[in-house]
Motif scaffolding. Structure first.
Motif, PDB file in Angstrom:
ATOM      1  N   GLU A   7       0.823  -1.209   0.000  1.00 43.97           N
ATOM      2  CA  GLU A   7       0.000   0.000   0.000  1.00 43.97           C
ATOM      3  C   GLU A   7       0.859   1.261   0.000  1.00 43.97           C
ATOM      4  O   GLU A   7       0.546   2.239  -0.670  1.00 43.97           O
ATOM      5  N   ARG A  10       2.180   1.734  -3.436  1.00 42.62           N
ATOM      6  CA  ARG A  10       1.136   2.262  -4.313  1.00 42.62           C
ATOM      7  C   ARG A  10       0.896   3.756  -4.049  1.00 42.62           C
ATOM      8  O   ARG A  10       0.694   4.532  -4.975  1.00 42.62           O
ATOM      9  N   GLN A  13       3.704   5.657  -5.512  1.00 46.98           N
ATOM     10  CA  GLN A  13       3.569   5.701  -6.972  1.00 46.98           C
ATOM     11  C   GLN A  13       2.530   6.746  -7.389  1.00 46.98           C
ATOM     12  O   GLN A  13       2.723   7.487  -8.356  1.00 46.98           O
ATOM     13  N   ARG A  14       1.422   6.802  -6.634  1.00 49.82           N
ATOM     14  CA  ARG A  14       0.390   7.798  -6.932  1.00 49.82           C
ATOM     15  C   ARG A  14       0.937   9.220  -6.768  1.00 49.82           C
ATOM     16  O   ARG A  14       0.667  10.103  -7.584  1.00 49.82           O
TER      17      ARG A  14
END
Length: 376
Positions: A7, A10, A13-14
């Protein structure tokens, strides 16, 4: 792999994608501003600069509107920036504000020397949008000072419907670049117009020269025909000018010619064209003027000259002038003529009227109307 690490990756990355997207957007925005800035610098005429600053800015940057104000240090900004284009003046009358250094001294003093964004810009400079029809739609603004050295020559106010468009500390560098380029472009444009005007001036009298008159005369005739307005051509000649030179000297004769230009300009409007046509002969174009009004102007001018005692180099004497008038409307018929024919014929008719005034005894006004010359 631990779910929490997945998480976190992620989420990172966002954030990275968001930063990259923002960086690309900023890069495109910077490219847009720089391209636009170079176009402003490259504008070669007031018309091009007006279009870029007051129209293209709105379209390209998706703004609600733009207001430009300029400080009129030389008392010529409005004339130079509009090139006597009355249609443009009407079109931009609430978007381009000219500040007088005396009358608007307090307002000029209130112009900040740095960008002001958001609510503060609207609060401090609401007077700049007071006459805009869409002023109630304005939710955010950017005030950009136009600086040349230490002197503020005006300001740009960018207006948006988006309340979050302009916020303190965001995009300030882009805006400063635009305002700096706009300031340079405006100063260059006005100076170029001043140089152009000098090349169109008669050296002795500071009236326009014949070259300038011929260029403007055709344009004014075309405009008056388009708007179904009349235009008056007026020829003026100093009576017995050779005698003035022979009696009082050529220097005194030169002073008489300069005096003549001053008197003419006092009696006509700033939009009228006053030129020295040759020797002691002057020509005036009076756009959007009736024959009756022009005759009244000519008569006032004649009386002002002949009733004033001149005193040059301790020599006191009086002079008089003869004036010939011709009307554009009396020349137009159902038959269509080209612009050169109309210009030449109107000048010729005014010249014939002047000849009639001189032949009739001088110090009078003669009107060419329906092929009849009437002296008064």
């Amino acid at each position: 792999m631990d779910e929490s690490i997945y998480e976190k990756n992620r989420e990172l990355q966002r954030k990275l994608d968001h930063l990259l997207k923002q960086a690309r957007a900023n890069e495109k925005k910077q490219e847009l501003y720089e391209t636009f800035g170079f176009e402003i610098i490259g504008a070669s005429t007031p018309k091009q600069l007006r279009d870029l600053l007051l129209s293209q800015t709105v379209e390209r940057f998706q703004l609600l509107d733009v207001v430009l104000c300029l400080v009129d240090y030389h008392k010529d900004t409005e004339r130079l920036f509009f090139e006597r284009d009355e249609e443009a003046q009407l079109s931009y009358e609430n978007k381009l504000l000219i500040l007088d250094t005396l009358k608007d001294a307090e307002i000029i003093h209130s112009l900040a020397g740095h960008p002001v964004l958001g609510v503060e810009a609207l609060k401090n400079y609401r007077w700049m949008i007071a006459n805009l029809k869409n002023r109630n739609q304005v939710k955010s603004a950017a005030f950009l000072p136009l600086l040349r050295g230490e002197q503020i020559i005006g300001a740009l106010l960018l207006l948006s419907q988006d309340p979050h468009r302009y916020q303190v500390g965001i995009g300030t560098l882009f805006l400063q670049k635009i305002s700096a380029m706009a300031a340079v472009a405006i100063e260059n444009c006005l100076n170029q117009q001043r140089l152009k005007e000098i090349s169109y001036q008669d050296v002795l009298t500071q009236a326009y020269n014949r070259r300038y008159f011929d260029l403007r005369f055709k344009d004014e005739i075309a405009r008056c025909m388009r708007w179904d307005d009349d235009l008056i051509c007026m020829f003026l000649d100093v009576d017995h000018f050779k005698k003035i030179n022979d009696t009082h000297g050529h220097q005194t004769g030169d002073l008489v010619l300069r005096y003549m230009v001053g008197v003419i300009k006092e009696q006509v409007r700033s939009c009228d064209i006053v030129a020295r046509y040759g020797g002691e002969e002057f020509v005036v174009a009076l756009p959007s003027t009736t024959l009756q009004a022009a005759h009244e102007i000519a008569e006032r001018l004649r009386q002002a000259v002949c009733s004033t005692a001149l005193n040059f180099h301790d020599k006191q004497f009086t002079v008089s002038i003869s004036i010939g008038i011709a009307s554009l409307r009396s020349l137009l018929t159902a038959q269509q003529h080209d612009a050169d024919f109309i210009c030449n014929t109107l000048l010729d008719r005014a010249d014939q009227a002047l000849y009639a005034a001189k032949s009739g005894g001088r110090n009078q006004v003669a009107v060419y109307a329906d092929a009849d010359l009437v002296a008064h």
